[in-house]
Structures are given as structure tokens and as C-alpha cells.
Design a protein around this motif. Structure first.
Motif, PDB file in Angstrom:
ATOM      1  N   HIS A   1      15.565  41.908  27.803  1.00 40.16           N
ATOM      2  CA  HIS A   1      14.693  42.396  28.870  1.00 40.16           C
ATOM      3  C   HIS A   1      14.972  41.760  30.234  1.00 40.16           C
ATOM      4  O   HIS A   1      14.666  42.356  31.266  1.00 40.16           O
ATOM      5  CB  HIS A   1      13.220  42.175  28.489  1.00 40.16           C
ATOM      6  N   ASP A   2      15.484  40.569  30.242  1.00 41.55           N
ATOM      7  CA  ASP A   2      15.753  39.881  31.509  1.00 41.55           C
ATOM      8  C   ASP A   2      16.946  38.965  31.274  1.00 41.55           C
ATOM      9  O   ASP A   2      16.797  37.790  30.938  1.00 41.55           O
ATOM     10  CB  ASP A   2      14.521  39.077  31.946  1.00 41.55           C
ATOM     11  N   ARG A   3      18.133  39.512  31.458  1.00 40.49           N
ATOM     12  CA  ARG A   3      19.349  38.784  31.084  1.00 40.49           C
ATOM     13  C   ARG A   3      19.471  37.453  31.832  1.00 40.49           C
ATOM     14  O   ARG A   3      19.851  36.437  31.260  1.00 40.49           O
ATOM     15  CB  ARG A   3      20.578  39.662  31.349  1.00 40.49           C
ATOM     16  N   ARG A   4      19.116  37.465  33.122  1.00 37.36           N
ATOM     17  CA  ARG A   4      19.245  36.237  33.898  1.00 37.36           C
ATOM     18  C   ARG A   4      18.307  35.149  33.365  1.00 37.36           C
ATOM     19  O   ARG A   4      18.707  34.001  33.196  1.00 37.36           O
ATOM     20  CB  ARG A   4      18.939  36.525  35.373  1.00 37.36           C
ATOM     21  N   ALA A   5      17.058  35.530  33.104  1.00 35.66           N
ATOM     22  CA  ALA A   5      16.110  34.560  32.543  1.00 35.66           C
ATOM     23  C   ALA A   5      16.554  34.115  31.156  1.00 35.66           C
ATOM     24  O   ALA A   5      16.402  32.944  30.783  1.00 35.66           O
ATOM     25  CB  ALA A   5      14.715  35.166  32.487  1.00 35.66           C
ATOM     26  N   GLY A   6      17.136  35.044  30.404  1.00 35.97           N
ATOM     27  CA  GLY A   6      17.619  34.705  29.068  1.00 35.97           C
ATOM     28  C   GLY A   6      18.736  33.692  29.099  1.00 35.97           C
ATOM     29  O   GLY A   6      18.774  32.746  28.311  1.00 35.97           O
ATOM     30  N   ILE A   7      19.671  33.867  30.038  1.00 37.13           N
ATOM     31  CA  ILE A   7      20.789  32.920  30.159  1.00 37.13           C
ATOM     32  C   ILE A   7      20.268  31.535  30.540  1.00 37.13           C
ATOM     33  O   ILE A   7      20.715  30.513  30.003  1.00 37.13           O
ATOM     34  CB  ILE A   7      21.809  33.439  31.187  1.00 37.13           C
ATOM     35  N   ARG A   8      19.301  31.495  31.471  1.00 33.81           N
ATOM     36  CA  ARG A   8      18.736  30.201  31.864  1.00 33.81           C
ATOM     37  C   ARG A   8      18.095  29.498  30.655  1.00 33.81           C
ATOM     38  O   ARG A   8      18.241  28.294  30.466  1.00 33.81           O
ATOM     39  CB  ARG A   8      17.673  30.397  32.961  1.00 33.81           C
ATOM     40  N   GLU A   9      17.401  30.278  29.838  1.00 35.14           N
ATOM     41  CA  GLU A   9      16.725  29.682  28.679  1.00 35.14           C
ATOM     42  C   GLU A   9      17.734  29.234  27.617  1.00 35.14           C
ATOM     43  O   GLU A   9      17.549  28.206  26.959  1.00 35.14           O
ATOM     44  CB  GLU A   9      15.748  30.687  28.086  1.00 35.14           C
ATOM     45  N   VAL A  10      18.815  30.003  27.464  1.00 33.69           N
ATOM     46  CA  VAL A  10      19.865  29.606  26.520  1.00 33.69           C
ATOM     47  C   VAL A  10      20.487  28.288  26.946  1.00 33.69           C
ATOM     48  O   VAL A  10      20.703  27.383  26.132  1.00 33.69           O
ATOM     49  CB  VAL A  10      20.941  30.706  26.410  1.00 33.69           C
ATOM     50  N   VAL A  11      20.783  28.161  28.229  1.00 33.73           N
ATOM     51  CA  VAL A  11      21.369  26.916  28.738  1.00 33.73           C
ATOM     52  C   VAL A  11      20.410  25.747  28.518  1.00 33.73           C
ATOM     53  O   VAL A  11      20.814  24.652  28.088  1.00 33.73           O
ATOM     54  CB  VAL A  11      21.726  27.053  30.236  1.00 33.73           C
ATOM     55  N   ALA A  12      19.123  25.977  28.772  1.00 29.48           N
ATOM     56  CA  ALA A  12      18.136  24.912  28.595  1.00 29.48           C
ATOM     57  C   ALA A  12      17.971  24.533  27.119  1.00 29.48           C
ATOM     58  O   ALA A  12      17.577  23.402  26.804  1.00 29.48           O
ATOM     59  CB  ALA A  12      16.794  25.343  29.170  1.00 29.48           C
ATOM     60  N   SER A  13      18.291  25.468  26.220  1.00 29.20           N
ATOM     61  CA  SER A  13      18.122  25.224  24.781  1.00 29.20           C
ATOM     62  C   SER A  13      19.441  24.879  24.100  1.00 29.20           C
ATOM     63  O   SER A  13      19.513  24.863  22.867  1.00 29.20           O
ATOM     64  CB  SER A  13      17.527  26.478  24.100  1.00 29.20           C
ATOM     65  N   ARG A  14      20.457  24.593  24.874  1.00 31.60           N
ATOM     66  CA  ARG A  14      21.801  24.468  24.309  1.00 31.60           C
ATOM     67  C   ARG A  14      21.915  23.351  23.270  1.00 31.60           C
ATOM     68  O   ARG A  14      22.659  23.477  22.296  1.00 31.60           O
ATOM     69  CB  ARG A  14      22.831  24.269  25.412  1.00 31.60           C
ATOM     70  N   ASP A  15      21.191  22.246  23.443  1.00 38.01           N
ATOM     71  CA  ASP A  15      21.304  21.155  22.473  1.00 38.01           C
ATOM     72  C   ASP A  15      20.726  21.558  21.121  1.00 38.01           C
ATOM     73  O   ASP A  15      21.263  21.226  20.064  1.00 38.01           O
ATOM     74  CB  ASP A  15      20.628  19.891  23.000  1.00 38.01           C
ATOM     75  N   VAL A  16      19.603  22.304  21.147  1.00 38.84           N
ATOM     76  CA  VAL A  16      19.005  22.767  19.902  1.00 38.84           C
ATOM     77  C   VAL A  16      19.897  23.807  19.230  1.00 38.84           C
ATOM     78  O   VAL A  16      20.161  23.748  18.015  1.00 38.84           O
ATOM     79  CB  VAL A  16      17.608  23.364  20.161  1.00 38.84           C
ATOM     80  N   LEU A  17      20.418  24.739  20.020  1.00 38.87           N
ATOM     81  CA  LEU A  17      21.259  25.796  19.473  1.00 38.87           C
ATOM     82  C   LEU A  17      22.583  25.239  18.949  1.00 38.87           C
ATOM     83  O   LEU A  17      23.105  25.711  17.937  1.00 38.87           O
ATOM     84  CB  LEU A  17      21.525  26.864  20.535  1.00 38.87           C
ATOM     85  N   SER A  18      23.128  24.255  19.651  1.00 39.83           N
ATOM     86  CA  SER A  18      24.415  23.701  19.228  1.00 39.83           C
ATOM     87  C   SER A  18      24.311  23.048  17.856  1.00 39.83           C
ATOM     88  O   SER A  18      25.258  23.064  17.070  1.00 39.83           O
ATOM     89  CB  SER A  18      24.926  22.684  20.251  1.00 39.83           C
ATOM     90  N   THR A  19      23.156  22.466  17.541  1.00 41.20           N
ATOM     91  CA  THR A  19      22.953  21.860  16.227  1.00 41.20           C
ATOM     92  C   THR A  19      23.059  22.913  15.137  1.00 41.20           C
ATOM     93  O   THR A  19      23.688  22.696  14.096  1.00 41.20           O
ATOM     94  CB  THR A  19      21.581  21.175  16.164  1.00 41.20           C
ATOM     95  N   VAL A  20      22.457  24.071  15.395  1.00 39.70           N
ATOM     96  CA  VAL A  20      22.501  25.165  14.421  1.00 39.70           C
ATOM     97  C   VAL A  20      23.920  25.693  14.281  1.00 39.70           C
ATOM     98  O   VAL A  20      24.418  25.916  13.172  1.00 39.70           O
ATOM     99  CB  VAL A  20      21.545  26.300  14.842  1.00 39.70           C
ATOM    100  N   VAL A  21      24.593  25.880  15.414  1.00 40.03           N
ATOM    101  CA  VAL A  21      25.958  26.410  15.391  1.00 40.03           C
ATOM    102  C   VAL A  21      26.885  25.463  14.640  1.00 40.03           C
ATOM    103  O   VAL A  21      27.710  25.890  13.821  1.00 40.03           O
ATOM    104  CB  VAL A  21      26.465  26.651  16.829  1.00 40.03           C
ATOM    105  N   ARG A  22      26.757  24.152  14.925  1.00 40.53           N
ATOM    106  CA  ARG A  22      27.625  23.183  14.246  1.00 40.53           C
ATOM    107  C   ARG A  22      27.391  23.193  12.736  1.00 40.53           C
ATOM    108  O   ARG A  22      28.332  23.097  11.949  1.00 40.53           O
ATOM    109  CB  ARG A  22      27.377  21.783  14.802  1.00 40.53           C
ATOM    110  N   ALA A  23      26.120  23.312  12.338  1.00 39.58           N
ATOM    111  CA  ALA A  23      25.813  23.323  10.910  1.00 39.58           C
ATOM    112  C   ALA A  23      26.425  24.545  10.230  1.00 39.58           C
ATOM    113  O   ALA A  23      27.012  24.437   9.145  1.00 39.58           O
ATOM    114  CB  ALA A  23      24.304  23.305  10.699  1.00 39.58           C
TER     115      ALA A  23
END
Length: 953
Positions: free
Chosen positions: A412-434
Motif C-alpha cells: 500500500h505504501d512502498r516508500r513507508a514499507g522500505i523504511r520499515e524494512v530497513v528499520a527492522s533489518r536486524d530482526v529480519l536478518s536473524t530469520v534469513v540467516r536461520a
């Protein structure tokens, strides 16, 4: 004014003749839920039973409770926190009250408003109310399902087509005598394959269902009608708040709402404590109670002069939260008595049966055991416990909820989504690494551990997480996917120790307020639980409010499973586990070994689910012994234990001869192809340990059985008087290998990658015999070397192309052919160990023969031909070594059908009488022609097994 609040257990029936005995049985099965009082009520087709745990006004509110006119009778489990306001409303409507209890308010509310009363209750409850005039029994469960209700339709053979049982727990239904326990195989499949449970009406017991959160059921002569009375789930799903806009007023509203909810749940006449994990949710409750205490708020009176917190900590393990517990305690202004429970893996596995019994159905991990121990300790100090259950589900405390939010935001809001992904990168990276680590490791998928037939039966049973948006996902987790299971754990663990658990986050008004807040009150700038973090930022330290690594009430499961691998292997190698229709036992064993070695894509959660199902089946489904009248010796021999056996008894105490004790279904006598007849006399012995002297064992038991031979003829038993020309002593290779210390527990065999790979390409044969296991393959590599095994494997592959079988063992040699793996039906520890063949069996046979001849009378010595060391099973016989002059093929034909017991019979020695001169009509068993070939290749160092079985030859 003293209020009659109490959490209890309810049970009963509808559609039966009066049966007080049934009610007593059902009540007794859940007495732990209400040890303070009990009561029953019978009226026409209905019986109600109530167990009471009194929290306030311990003399008031006895149940079942009836209205003055006797029309309505209530059995009630739980608390309605807004009962005072409801009472005032009812009194204004000319309703009168005889007690100060909330029970009477619930009863009068139903009498006044009917089922519409349920939606007006703010609390946790399970209700059964009988309407005498309408002849209806109504059951209801609170909006979140904090308190349980189970029901089961009674088959016609146990009561009639419209008869039902109900209870707080499942055990009362099982104890009723009117429901035969059986597993619901769909529930087992979904739990094993998809890791889901408690997400609908289905339980793990066929024919037993649960009421859903906010659901009611009405029983009458017309049958059963179920419907949702609560609109809470629907209202939360329909909420459409703005994406942004959370400000200070939002935070203040949440803080006030949580404080009010905590205050309501502190009402008690018995001590109240706090479950403190060190996470944000439980810490917020602890400091909330502290704030009420320091302000001398009357609602905190039951807490006492200091707050008592209870925490499970795991010193030295990665998931230890003690430092955060310390921070939360330090954040409290008033005095705190912090109780720390330090469970160990040994304690957990000692408690495991009671834990399985307590939970009644399998749980997703060992995490609830931490709560079990916390409640156990709390019961010594308090009767009520508050904890933070529900905050994760309503405030997006789990990573998958964040992922749902990011997907929706990106759409719905790609720009806001990208900002939130960047802010959540440490949490997401843990999942990706696992996930990347899992893929790189390769190995088995969980589906490979299930039996093909079980998978095929449920091939169409898939699972998808509900909810595309964050709000939809939160609602799904609150009412379906996550919270129902956690509330079951909470209810069973607390009530097991007669403790009442209260959950302040699950206040309907508070949850409605959260769902009316903007999305950024829930997730903002990469932080979930944003409004809770903001509300606590000036109260709790940043180490808690800005913490990223969520742990919660868990156990160090990975480490514990490694510490207790022996116990797990005992279960996986048991006969009961091997008989289950759900698992591929060979793949389970191989996958568990691979996980222990640090390889493979599976984790300890997979093996816990398998272990939990097996233990649950044993506890609730498997038939129980009618009596405990088995002889002590038999009990000791059949127990699956790693405890060392008693030392071998001296010759004077050797058991009396057991003539004709053949393996079940086998004959005592056998006619060979040349027409001669041989008779086999099995000799029963105790277990053999590695410290036993084999010569003494064999000589003592042969000498004790010489009487059956007489003077060259069978002296007693069936066929007495039959003569023979010569005789032999056959000895199982298992006891030879054991006394040579060539038997090893599977968990003590360090499997190499080569053994793991090669074993997967070996044809697997019944009963674990052969090298289709990494354990036995490793022994083969250690015994003859990897190059020889590789050459043998290549020869076997080439041989199969040309239709030739057995080349692998021809090249690998007899040392490899004699290797045996664990067999589930064997006496422990043979069911948990792999063994090499005996060393120099011909020399062993010669030594035994020399010792035997020294104790033989002259006439029997003249006909004794020698000792035969055999590897025999139901597939055939291999002679590994002998000093007898008889040809090996003839010796193998004498044992072609293996009359010796493979399990608890413990008959590793046999006296074999060759060439009987006449065959008596009185001999035991059936004489049959033998045309069986020699034994085919056998399927199934380290610290060695301390004792072994004599269970088969």
C-alpha cells in the motif's frame, strides 16, 4: 465487603439417569483444580459437579448454586471482574442477593438476561447453567477462552444418542467410564507436520471437543446447538484505524487501561504473586503492581507488604534471562522477594510423565515446562499469579506478525514499507540467516520421519496462516493460531498446583482499545509493541524496553536434549514406538543422530513433537495393566532402564530347568532334510554384563540342566525316554560379544559422515538388523576400515545389476555380517545398543567345550560333540565358530527356525540333541520338515554398553 471469587473445575452430564457415582469420578479426576470444596447437583437428565479453589470469601459462593425458585442451577469456573457493577444494575432491577459472591451475580445475570449476559462479563469463565423449566443445559466459555470447557457425546452403548459429558479438563471424561480413549489421527498429523494444535474444536482425543473462545453450547432433547455469543472477534476484525497518529494521548490511554486491568485482577483474600520472565510484558505487570503497592492502593492489599515474583532461570545457557529479571526487580520502588527456580534437564525428564499428564495434550515445545516449575514453586507461597499472556498476540510480539505488517505496508505504501524494512533489518536478518543455515545443512524434511501410510492418509490436510494484513494476523493469533495453546498451557500448569493464573493483558476493554489505535501504536520504526514500550520507557530500564531478542518462558531445549539423549534414544528404540503407525522409525533415529552431530535441517522442536506424541500415547491411549501382579523377576527384566542389573547369581541359585520353553510359535523338535530329528532345549538365564565371566555363565547353566539329558536319553518332560546319539551346546553370539565388551550404546558411537551416507544406501531389513543405520555402519567401518567397506559397497552395487545378492557381505567379511543393531523387542540394553560380532568365536567355542567337559559325567561326556557360537534370528542361522566335528551346514540347519526367544525370554543357551532314535507322540510342539536356507545377511567404539541381553541366540 468480602467477595466470593474462585477458580474451580466443573463437570457433568446431560441425557443420563441420575448417577452420583459418575459425578464423583469426574470430580475426583480434576480435584487439583478445586481442593477446597466440592458439590454435586442432580435433576432429571442433568448432573453437575463442582470443585472449588476459594480465592475470596472462602465461606461464600458454594456450588452448584441455585436461584431461590430453583429454576436455574449454576456450576461456574472463573472470575467476572466487573461483577460489582453488574450487581448494582441487577439490584436496580429488583434482583435480591443472599451472598457477596460473584457466583451469585453470574447466576442472577443469566436468570435476568439469559445468554446475553455472557457478553457483558469482563473476566475469565467456564459456565454450566441448568434451566429446569426449559430443560436445557447451557455451557459457555469466556471471550478469549482463558478457562476451558470440553464436551463429548456418549455413544448409545454408554447412555443414548442425545447424552453428553462435559468438564473443565479432559481427564474427567476419560475417568467417566463412558468414553473409550482413542487418538484423533488428524490432530496428531497436524501437530507433527504443521506444528499446530488448539486451533479449533478438535482435541487429540477422538470424540472429545472443546468450546471455542466466546462460544456457547445448548443441550436439550432436540440435541446440541453451538454458536458464538461474543462479537469480540468480529469487532476486532472490523476495526479500521488509521495507519499513523499514535501520540502521547494514545500512550496514556494504554497505560491507564493496563493499570486498571491489573488492579481488577489483584482482588483476592489469598496471596498474589507475579510470574516474571524478564521480558517486556511480565516486567510491565511487575512494575504496575509495584506502583499500586507504593501508592497504597487498596486493590493491592492481597499482594502483601512486598511483591513476590517467580522466575525460571537457566544459568550458563544461552536463553538465560536472569540479568533482565534483575533489571525488572531493580526497577520496582517497593520491596520485592524474587524467587528463582533453576530447572535442570535431569529434573525435567524426571517430571516428564507428570508434565504430559498435566497438559493432557501434546505441546509445541518444552517451553511450558518452565511455567510448570514456576507454578509449582509459586504454590508454596501464593495462590494467585499474574502474568503477561496475550501481549504478544495483541501487540505483534512475534516476528511473523512483523513480516505480515511489512508485506501489507509494501503493498500500500512502498516508500513507508522500505523504511520499515530497513528499520527492522536486524530482526529480519536473524530469520534469513536461520533459514539459509537450514538450507545449507540439507538433510531430511520432517515429512520423511512420518510413515508413508500415515502421510498418504492425510495428504490433503494442509495448513495456511490466516490474515493478509497485520490486524487480520493479530486476530487470527488471538483466537486461533497462538493464544489458545498458550492459555491451555497456562491453565493446566497453574491448576496442576492449585494456583489461579490471571492475565491482565486479556481484558476485553483493553484489547478493544488497542485495536482502535493507529497501526504505528503497534509497530513503529522497526519496534513492535510500540505503545507498551512507550508506556514503560520511564519506568523500566532501556535494557528491557529496547530489547530485541525475545526469549520468554522457555527452556534450553537444544542443550537439554543433548544432555538427555540416552532417555530420548530409549523412547525411540522402544517396542511401543516401533509399533506406532505414525513414524518411520529408521528415519527418526537417523535424523536424531544427525541432529546430535550438528548436521541436518531439523531441530530439537521436531524431535520434541515425536517424543511428546509417544509419551502422550503411553499415558492416555495405551492399555494399562489390569494389575501389578507380575513376578518381580519378570518386571525387572522387562523394564526399559539403563540401571545395571544385579550380579549373576551363583550356581546354587541357577533357575530350575525349563524344558520345552521354545520361542512362541516354534517347535521343540525339528526334522532335518536327511530325516534325522533334533531337539532343542532352551536355557533361560539372567542378563549378562560385561563384567561376567562367560565360561562360568555357560558352565553353571549347562550343569543345572544336565538332568534333562539323563543317561543318553531325555529324562523328563514331553518325550521322556527318547534317546539321542550326540548333543551340542549352542551359545548366542550376543552374550559372547557382551562379555568381550564389544557392545555399545548407540549414543556413544561417534558417527562419521561416511557412515551416515553409506547407511542410507543399504537395504533396510526388519527389526533393525543390518547396516541400514549409521550406528552399525560406523561399527563396520571401525572394524574393517573404510576402504574395505567402500569396496564392498561397490561390489554390492555391481552385483545387483547382474541379479546377484550378498556380494557386499562376501567382500566385507564375516566381521561385518555379524554386526547387529538395536532391536525394539529385545531386553534392555540390547534394544538401545549396537554390537560387533564376537572376537575369535571358534576359540571361544573350544574354551567353553573344555570347561563343560570337566563337569560332565562320563556317559554324557562321551556323546558331547562341542560348542557352537551362533548368530540366529527368525530369518535363519549363521554358525560363527565351533569346535564340533559336525559340518557347519548341518549345524545351521539344526537352528534354521531359531527356537530361542528374541525378547524377554532370555534364552541365549540351548542344549541341542542330535539324531533322536525314536520320536515320541508325547513330545511338545509340532514336528515339521526343514528346508530353510542359511541365514541371509544381517541388518541391524567408544564407551561400551555396561550390560547386555541374553535374549536371543
Amino acid at each position: 465487603m468480602r467477595e466470593g471469587l474462585h477458580v474451580c473445575g466443573i463437570a457433568g452430564y446431560f441425557g443420563l439417569e441420575a448417577d452420583l457415582g459418575l459425578l464423583e469420578r469426574m470430580g475426583a479426576a480434576q480435584r487439583h483444580r478445586g481442593p477446597d470444596d466440592q458439590g454435586t447437583h442432580v435433576d432429571g437428565p442433568v448432573g453437575l459437579a463442582h470443585q472449588r479453589l476459594s480465592i475470596i470469601d472462602r465461606e461464600g459462593g458454594r456450588q452448584p448454586m441455585a436461584t431461590v425458585d430453583g429454576r436455574f442451577v449454576l456450576a461456574y469456573n472463573g472470575e467476572v471482574y466487573n461483577y460489582r457493577a453488574l450487581r448494582e444494575e441487577l439490584e436496580a432491577d429488583s434482583r435480591t442477593f443472599l451472598t457477596q459472591s460473584d457466583t451469585e451475580v453470574v447466576l442472577q445475570a443469566y436468570a435476568a438476561w439469559g445468554p446475553q449476559a455472557f457478553e457483558r462479563f469482563n473476566g475469565m469463565f467456564a459456565i454450566a447453567v441448568w434451566d429446569r423449566d426449559e430443560q436445557t443445559l447451557t455451557l459457555a466459555r469466556d471471550q478469549f477462552g482463558i478457562k476451558p470447557v470440553h464436551l463429548s457425546r456418549i455413544s448409545e452403548e454408554h447412555g443414548g444418542p442425545d447424552a453428553w459429558l462435559f468438564s473443565s479438563e479432559i481427564k474427567p471424561i476419560l475417568a467417566s467410564g463412558r468414553h473409550e480413549p482413542a487418538p484423533d489421527e488428524r490432530a496428531i498429523y497436524r501437530y507433527l507436520r504443521h506444528r499446530v494444535h488448539d486451533d479449533g474444536v478438535q482435541t487429540f482425543f477422538a470424540g472429545i471437543e472443546r468450546l471455542l473462545p466466546g462460544e456457547m453450547a445448548t443441550m436439550s432433547s432436540r440435541g446440541l446447538e453451538r454458536r458464538l455469543y461474543s462479537t469480540l472477534q468480529q469487532d476486532l476484525s472490523a476495526a479500521r484505524p488509521p495507519a499513523t497518529g499514535a501520540g502521547p494521548e494514545t500512550v496514556a490511554a494504554f497505560r491507564d487501561g493496563l493499570a486498571e486491568s491489573i488492579s481488577l485482577r489483584l482482588r483476592s483474600d489469598v496471596p498474589v504473586g507475579t510470574s516474571l520472565s524478564g521480558g517486556l510484558d511480565s516486567s510491565a505487570i511487575a512494575v504496575g503492581i509495584d506502583r499500586l503497592l507504593t501508592e497504597d492502593d487498596a486493590s493491592a492489599k492481597a499482594v502483601g507488604h512486598r511483591q513476590q515474583t517467580f522466575s525460571a532461570v537457566f544459568t550458563g545457557y544461552r536463553n538465560d534471562e536472569e540479568r533482565w529479571v534483575d533489571d525488572a526487580v531493580a526497577a520496582c520502588s517497593g520491596p520485592v522477594e524474587s524467587h528463582r527456580i533453576r530447572p535442570t534437564s535431569t529434573e525435567m525428564f524426571a517430571d516428564l510423565i507428570d508434565f504430559v499428564r498435566t497438559q493432557e495434550e501434546p505441546v509445541v515445545s518444552t517451553g511450558p515446562y518452565a511455567q510448570y516449575r514456576t507454578m509449582q514453586e509459586a504454590s508454596r507461597h501464593v495462590t494467585v499469579m499474574l502474568d503477561g499472556q496475550g501481549a504478544d498476540e495483541m501487540l505483534a510480539g512475534y516476528v511473523p506478525q512483523t513480516v505480515s505488517h511489512l508485506r501489507d505496508l509494501m503493498a500500500h505504501d512502498r516508500r513507508a514499507g522500505i523504511r520499515e524494512v530497513v528499520a527492522s533489518r536486524d530482526v529480519l536478518s536473524t530469520v534469513v540467516r536461520a533459514r539459509l543455515r537450514t538450507r545449507l545443512r540439507g538433510g531430511r524434511s520432517f515429512g520423511e520421519l512420518l510413515s508413508p501410510d500415515f502421510k498418504a492418509a492425510h495428504v490433503d490436510d494442509t495448513y495456511a496462516v490466516g490474515g493478509a494484513t497485520l490486524r487480520q494476523r493479530l486476530v487470527h493469533d488471538l483466537f486461533v493460531a497462538s493464544l489458545p495453546a498458550l492459555l491451555r498451557y497456562e491453565d493446566r500448569n497453574s491448576m496442576r498446583f492449585s494456583v489461579e493464573g490471571r492475565v491482565p493483558f486479556l481484558d476485553p476493554q483493553l484489547v478493544r482499545a488497542v485495536f482502535a489505535m493507529p497501526d504505528d501504536a503497534i509497530i513503529r520504526d522497526g519496534w513492535n509493541k510500540a505503545v507498551l514500550r512507550d508506556a514503560e520507557q520511564d519506568i523500566l530500564p532501556a535494557s528491557i524496553t529496547r530489547r530485541r531478542n525475545k526469549i520468554g518462558f522457555t527452556t534450553p531445549q537444544n542443550e537439554w536434549f543433548r544432555e538427555q539423549r540416552e532417555f530420548i534414544y530409549q523412547v525411540l528404540l522402544s517396542e511401543s514406538f516401533a509399533s506406532r503407525p505414525y513414524f518411520n522409525r529408521v528415519e527418526v533415529l537417523n535424523a536424531f543422530e544427525q541432529w546430535l552431530s550438528g548436521a541436518g535441517s531439523l531441530d530439537s522442536m521436531a524431535f520434541w513433537r515425536i517424543l511428546n506424541v509417544e509419551l502422550w500415547l503411553r499415558e492416555f491411549i495405551d492399555p494399562k495393566p489390569v494389575s501389578e501382579t507380575a513376578e518381580p523377576a519378570d518386571s525387572a527384566e522387562s523394564a526399559e532402564s539403563l540401571e545395571p542389573p544385579q550380579p549373576l547369581e551363583p550356581p546354587a541359585r541357577v533357575a530350575a530347568p525349563t524344558v520345552g520353553a521354545t520361542n512362541q510359535g516354534k517347535a521343540l523338535d525339528l526334522v532335518l532334510p536327511d530325516g534325522s530329528v533334533v531337539r532343542r532345549h532352551p536355557v533361560r538365564t539372567p542378563l549378562v554384563t560385561e563384567s561376567d565371566d562367560l565360561t562360568s555363565v555357560v558352565v553353571d547353566h549347562v550343569r543345572a540342566h544336565l538332568g534333562v539329558l539323563g543317561k543318553g536319553q531325555v529324562d523328563s518332560g514331553p518325550g521322556a525316554g527318547v534317546g539321542f546319539r550326540r548333543w551340542y551346546v549352542f551359545v548366542s553370539e550376543k552374550v559372547v560379544a557382551t562379555t568381550q565388551r564389544r557392545s555399545f550404546y548407540v549414543w556413544d558411537i561417534p558417527v562419521t559422515r561416511a557412515a551416515r551416507l553409506l547407511s542410507r544406501h543399504v537395504t533396510r531389513t526388519p527389526a533393525g538388523i543390518g547396516l541400514g543405520s549409521p550406528f552399525t555402519m560406523q561399527l563396520a567401518i571401525d572394524e574393517v576400515g573404510l576402504p574395505r567397506v567402500l569396496v564392498a559397497a561397490a561390489a554390492g552395487a555391481v552385483g545387483r545389476l547382474f541379479g546377484r545378492r550378498g556380494l557386499f557381505y562376501t567382500v566385507a567379511g564375516g566381521e561385518v555380517r555379524a554386526i547387529d543393531g538395536p532391536t525394539e523387542y529385545s531386553v534392555p540394553p540390547a534394544n538401545m545398543s549396537a554390537k560387533l560380532g564376537p572376537k575369535d568365536p571358534a576359540a571361544v567355542a573350544a574354551t567353553l567345550s573344555a570347561a563343560i567337559r570337566q563337569v560332565l559325567p562320563e556317559d554324557l561326556a562321551a556323546t558331547f560333540c562341542g560348542t557352537v557360537v551362533v548368530d540366529a534370528n527368525d530369518l535363519g542361522c549363521n554358525v560363527l565358530g565351533t569346535d564340533a566335528p559336525t559340518s557347519v551346514p548341518r549345524l545351521e540347519r539344526m537352528f534354521a527356525d531359531n527356537p530361542l526367544g528374541q525378547g524377554t525370554q532370555q534364552t541365549p543357551i540351548a542344549l541341542v540333541l542330535d539324531d533322536l532314535r525314536s520320536v515320541s507322540d508325547r513330545r511338545a510342539g509340532e514336528v515339521r520338515r526343514d528346508g530353510m536356507p542359511a541365514k541371509p545377511p544381517s541388518p541391524t567404539r567408544r564407551p561400551r554398553v555396561g550390560h547386555a541381553t541374553k535374549g536371543s541366540a
